[in-house]
Design a protein around this motif. Structure first.
Motif, PDB file in Angstrom:
ATOM      1  N   SER A 135       0.815  -1.210   0.000  1.00  0.00           N
ATOM      2  CA  SER A 135       0.000   0.000   0.000  1.00  0.00           C
ATOM      3  C   SER A 135       0.851   1.262   0.000  1.00  0.00           C
ATOM      4  N   ALA A 136       2.161   1.137   0.189  1.00  0.00           N
ATOM      5  CA  ALA A 136       3.037   2.304   0.210  1.00  0.00           C
ATOM      6  C   ALA A 136       3.073   2.962  -1.162  1.00  0.00           C
ATOM      7  N   ARG A 137       2.848   4.272  -1.194  1.00  0.00           N
ATOM      8  CA  ARG A 137       2.765   4.998  -2.469  1.00  0.00           C
ATOM      9  C   ARG A 137       4.125   5.124  -3.150  1.00  0.00           C
ATOM     10  N   LYS A 191       5.470   5.399   2.860  1.00  0.00           N
ATOM     11  CA  LYS A 191       4.084   5.835   2.742  1.00  0.00           C
ATOM     12  C   LYS A 191       4.032   7.340   2.493  1.00  0.00           C
ATOM     13  N   SER A 193       1.861   9.350   3.470  1.00  0.00           N
ATOM     14  CA  SER A 193       1.426  10.051   4.674  1.00  0.00           C
ATOM     15  C   SER A 193       2.570  10.289   5.659  1.00  0.00           C
ATOM     16  N   SER A 194       3.719   9.640   5.448  1.00  0.00           N
ATOM     17  CA  SER A 194       4.872   9.813   6.345  1.00  0.00           C
ATOM     18  C   SER A 194       5.746  10.991   5.954  1.00  0.00           C
TER      19      SER A 194
END
Length: 274
Positions: A135-137, A191, A193-194
């Motif tokens: 799921s990591a972009r 990710k 979001s990180s």
């Protein structure tokens, strides 16, 4: 009653030393880019969403040793995208390998049919379990430049390019389990979001180990959050962050704007490609 075992069919996925990054849909996207010289027209031809097409191009360029697709200005359509020579050679390689793969599957189907349908169904189930995605972009591939071991954890530095380096913090046990060593190719995932974005002069002092200076390539607004994609130095890699719409407005983010992206080394996870 027909008890003939259905033949095995499959789509080829190329697995390089830096991970799996190329399959049938992406090959068709590359072929359409070569034909149309436009990512919009190529996305329609596949078909796939325009943003998904750009995400696929960014992912391929990030993982491949050379860019497959380049943004151009003043091309056949007054600007757009074009395939590199490396991209064209890769398509030819994929199509030739695909023919060999289908021939091999046909031979395998013939042999498995002698054992019966249950074996074929069992193999299919195993293959489905092995087809995992993350799921990591953001995903990057490259050789390990250095490993600095501490009492419990190790700092692993990945060379993404001549002037681009990514650092991960993993346990010493993970270093041993993954067989990490200098020169070994690994995949790194981060990710979106990180990632924290900073606007202002480069050189801001922060505790995060990874700091990249890039230029905003695209901004995709959502109902709550916004996806911001940066071009990193060298023109080969991109980095995508997810921030709130309020942050976009507060920072005054716009396409073409220089931005710093930072994230902790502990936010990076590594996968061995062997």
């Amino acid at each position: 009653m027909n008890t003939t075992t259905p033949p095995l069919t499959g789509k080829l996925l190329i697995d390089t030393a830096m991970g799996s990054f190329l399959g049938d849909k992406r090959i068709r996207l590359l072929e359409a880019i070569h034909q149309h010289g436009s990512i919009l027209q190529a996305a329609k031809a596949v078909p796939m969403a325009y943003k998904a097409a750009w995400d696929a191009v960014d992912d391929m360029n990030n993982v491949a040793p050379e860019p497959l697709v380049l943004r151009v200005t003043g091309g056949r359509h007054g600007g757009g995208t074009e395939l590199t020579d490396f991209g064209r050679r890769l398509i030819a390689f994929y199509r030739a390998l695909e023919q060999e793969s289908q021939a091999a599957l046909a031979r395998l189907s013939g042999r498995l049919s002698q054992a019966g349908a249950p074996d074929v169904a069992e193999f299919r189930q195993v293959l489905r379990k092995l087809s995992m995605k993350t799921s990591a972009r953001n995903q990057f591939g490259g050789p390990i430049g250095a490993i600095r071991c501490g009492p419990v954890e190790s700092e692993v530095m990945l060379r993404l390019g001549p002037s681009l380096e990514l650092t991960a913090i993993v346990t010493n046990e993970s270093v041993q389990n993954l067989g990490l060593a200098e020169g070994r190719e690994v995949m790194a995932f981060v990710k979106a979001s990180s990632i924290v974005l900073l606007v202002g002069e480069a050189g801001t002092r922060v505790s995060a180990r990874n700091q990249f200076r890039g230029v905003v390539q695209a901004i995709h607004h959502g109902p709550v959050n916004t996806e911001v994609t940066l071009d990193l130095p060298g023109g080969h890699h991109v980095l995508t962050a997810v921030v709130t719409d309020q942050s976009v407005a507060r920072l005054g983010l716009a396409v073409g704007q220089p931005v710093s992206a930072i994230f902790k080394a502990s936010s990076v996870f590594l996968v061995s490609t062997d």
